[in-house]
Motif scaffolding. Sequence first.
Motif, PDB file in Angstrom:
ATOM      1  N   ALA A 151       9.287   1.026 -57.034  1.00  0.00           N
ATOM      2  CA  ALA A 151       8.834   2.396 -56.796  1.00  0.00           C
ATOM      3  C   ALA A 151       8.355   3.039 -58.091  1.00  0.00           C
ATOM      4  CB  ALA A 151       9.966   3.212 -56.185  1.00  0.00           C
ATOM      5  N   LEU A 167       4.866   1.828 -58.990  1.00  0.00           N
ATOM      6  CA  LEU A 167       3.819   2.496 -58.216  1.00  0.00           C
ATOM      7  C   LEU A 167       3.605   3.926 -58.706  1.00  0.00           C
ATOM      8  CD1 LEU A 167       4.662   1.226 -54.607  1.00  0.00           C
ATOM      9  CD2 LEU A 167       2.756   0.521 -56.055  1.00  0.00           C
ATOM     10  N   GLN A 168       4.684   4.586 -59.087  1.00  0.00           N
ATOM     11  CA  GLN A 168       4.560   5.933 -59.632  1.00  0.00           C
ATOM     12  C   GLN A 168       3.752   5.918 -60.929  1.00  0.00           C
ATOM     13  OE1 GLN A 168       8.780   6.935 -59.691  1.00  0.00           O
ATOM     14  NE2 GLN A 168       8.460   8.525 -58.160  1.00  0.00           N
ATOM     15  N   ARG A 199       0.780   6.775 -57.916  1.00  0.00           N
ATOM     16  CA  ARG A 199       1.152   6.965 -56.509  1.00  0.00           C
ATOM     17  C   ARG A 199       2.287   7.972 -56.387  1.00  0.00           C
ATOM     18  NH1 ARG A 199       0.612   2.763 -52.883  1.00  0.00           N
ATOM     19  NH2 ARG A 199       1.613   4.213 -51.432  1.00  0.00           N
ATOM     20  N   GLU A 200       2.259   8.751 -55.318  1.00  0.00           N
ATOM     21  CA  GLU A 200       3.368   9.656 -55.029  1.00  0.00           C
ATOM     22  C   GLU A 200       4.399   8.896 -54.199  1.00  0.00           C
ATOM     23  OE1 GLU A 200       4.294  13.831 -52.646  1.00  0.00           O
ATOM     24  OE2 GLU A 200       2.229  13.335 -53.202  1.00  0.00           O
ATOM     25  N   ILE A 201       5.565   8.709 -54.776  1.00  0.00           N
ATOM     26  CA  ILE A 201       6.605   7.915 -54.136  1.00  0.00           C
ATOM     27  C   ILE A 201       7.846   8.770 -53.907  1.00  0.00           C
ATOM     28  CG2 ILE A 201       8.087   5.884 -54.332  1.00  0.00           C
ATOM     29  CD1 ILE A 201       5.114   5.189 -54.112  1.00  0.00           C
ATOM     30  N   LEU A 207       6.720   1.012 -48.238  1.00  0.00           N
ATOM     31  CA  LEU A 207       6.519   1.503 -49.597  1.00  0.00           C
ATOM     32  C   LEU A 207       5.034   1.530 -49.959  1.00  0.00           C
ATOM     33  CD1 LEU A 207       7.663   2.401 -52.331  1.00  0.00           C
ATOM     34  CD2 LEU A 207       7.943  -0.017 -52.926  1.00  0.00           C
ATOM     35  N   GLU A 208       4.322   0.462 -49.633  1.00  0.00           N
ATOM     36  CA  GLU A 208       2.914   0.366 -50.016  1.00  0.00           C
ATOM     37  C   GLU A 208       2.022   1.271 -49.173  1.00  0.00           C
ATOM     38  OE1 GLU A 208       2.129  -3.801 -49.767  1.00  0.00           O
ATOM     39  OE2 GLU A 208       2.948  -4.223 -51.768  1.00  0.00           O
ATOM     40  N   GLY A 249       4.395   5.187 -49.222  1.00  0.00           N
ATOM     41  CA  GLY A 249       5.063   5.630 -50.435  1.00  0.00           C
ATOM     42  C   GLY A 249       6.501   6.071 -50.280  1.00  0.00           C
TER      43      GLY A 249
END
Length: 390
Positions: free
Chosen positions: A22, A25-26, A30-32, A346-347, A350
């Motif tokens: 996570a 990705l942040q 990305r907004e997680i 998650l992908e 998010g």
Amino acid sequence: MRISERLARIKPSATLAVNTKAQELQAQGREIVSLAVGQPDFCTPINVCEAAKAALDDGFTRYTAVPGIPELREAVAGYYGRFYGAKAGAANAIVCNGGKQVLYNLLMALVNPGDEVLIPAPYWVSYPAMVQLADGESVFVPTSADDGYLVTLEGLEAARTDRTRVLILNSPSNPTGCCYTQAQMEAIAEWARRNGIFLISDEVYDRLVYAPFEPASLAKTWELYPETIAIVGALSKSFCMTGWRVGYALAHEDLVKAMTKIQGQSTSNINSIAQRAAVAALNGPWEVVDEMKQAFVGRRDLAYEIITGWGAPCPKPDGAFYLFPVLDKFYTADAPDSAAMCTKILEEVGVALVPGSAFGDDKCIRFSYAVDDEVLKSALAKVGSVLLGK
């Protein structure tokens, strides 16, 4: 590079692995939203922080005794007297770097090569790895959502062999949030004692129990049979002190000495400043815990209504801050198991979750509701859009 075979058998913590993904990705923009890590979103109480600041001002920054400063060990013993009526002294307490090190020290002190350790499933992710590191063998005792994920005496007896040496009991449970009553815990303790099995009672979430359910502990049973039980506690959850790393055990004096020997050759004492803070936490006041509990009750009810609205079987938890619904009916060809489904969620939307396979039940996924109500509601809506294909 040559790495030991022992380590090759150990898998990384699934909860920490999800959190790492996570964060990656942040970092990409990305907004997680994480419903993965078991960490309250409340601040550490002011009196605890003030005690830490005072320790710094006093120059309390040197080594302490390995099992903890006397006033903290006395506070641990006093905690079990205050809430559960158990009589214990400082010699019966040891303070470690979080509940994890308490459990690790216990298993290293109790388990010989080939010994079997009974672990009701679903289970907290690190139990099996710790048993492996102690050269023991995990024996999983299955439970089901229909039975509230609670192990039965019949199930334990069916799993017992002449090599069974330890049972780990976790209530309130991570990952299910389900709890044993006082009577159920005492019955299991009696079964274990009768069969010569040492019982580790993991009670890290013991203050996070929601009415009408009442907190339960084996502290009084320990007082009667101290050579057969050890109790594990921590300040991480109840006092929002995850980063302070303060865990503790209530145990027989000889076992405390054995754990001290292990800790003395690994980490020595825990952070001196955190010890002073822990004294303040254990001695109260406790109103902040009650306020946090009320918030968790509302979040539990919100999340439970949404998740069961998907048609997912899920026992309503009486403690901790997790739900563990059965979601395998939503698995697809491109997401055929809990890990793949968590990756997909998650992908695509998010939201970080932990696969049930990490806890010994691949049909399920763990949801933490230790986040703000609106964040929780939004995140669950996103998860529902993936599962329901909307």
